[in-house]
Design an enzyme around this catalytic site. Structure first.
Site: not given
Ligand code: UDP
Ligand code: MG
Length: 153
Positions: A9, A49, A112, A115, A126
């Site tokens: 990212k 997303y 974080n 992805h 994906e």
């Molecule tokens: N995200 C965020 N706030 C939140 C939850 C998710 O900004 O409360 C962002 C974060 O960058 C995350 C991405 O949205 O990695 C996708 O969310 P997901 O729940 O799919 O998390 P992941 O699979 O990346 O752990």
């Molecule tokens: Mg995710």
């Protein structure tokens, strides 16, 4: 053999962590079968997303993901979808397990670093979303016999 999508990212690119992150997956003995730098479009992020539409951070996450080009990678290995998720750690990086990418290197929920596809079905969709067929490579992995036992493949 499974394949999974990893996006390195904007925060990782800005923090000069691209090499570190690729190295973690390489050292785990996952096989790199596709890699490219991309500036993500609004449309692609809407699709990627779509499970987050309606969440209050939806616009923010898209702005963040468009702030800097990302590195898309496709990794291959036995059970690699789950393996890569475990290596990344939970979404809220400051609570992610030490030893994981997020646990070792990040503090934010949004920023974080990575992805990773969350299931085999998602991974297939994906990988196809980010890579054309001719950007994915099948090649002999000469160390493979030393990475897995014959019964695991
Ligand atoms: N995200 C965020 N706030 C939140 C939850 C998710 O900004 O409360 C962002 C974060 O960058 C995350 C991405 O949205 O990695 C996708 O969310 P997901 O729940 O799919 O998390 P992941 O699979 O990346 O752990
Ligand atoms: Mg995710």
């Amino acid at each position: 053999m499974e394949r999974t999508l990893v996006l390195i990212k904007p925060d990782a690119v800005q923090r000069d962590l691209v090499g570190e992150l690729i190295q973690r997956f390489e050292r785990k003995s996952l096989k790199l079968v596709g890699i490219k730098m991309m500036a993500l479009s609004d449309d692609l992020l809407d699709e990627h997303y779509s499970h987050l539409v309606g969440r209050d951070f939806f616009a923010e996450i898209k702005t963040f993901m468009r702030s800097t080009p990302i590195i898309a990678c496709c990794w291959e290995g036995v059970d690699c979808v789950n393996t890569v998720r475990t290596m990344c750690g939970i979404t809220k990086a400051r609570e992610a397990a030490p030893g994981s990418i997020r646990g070792d290197l990040a503090m934010s929920v949004q920023a974080n670093l990575v992805h990773a596809s969350d299931s085999l079905e998602t991974a297939e969709v994906e990988v196809a979303r980010f890579f054309n067929a001719n950007e994915l490579f099948a090649y002999e992995d000469v160390v493979n016999p030393f990475v897995y036992s014959s019964r695991e493949k």
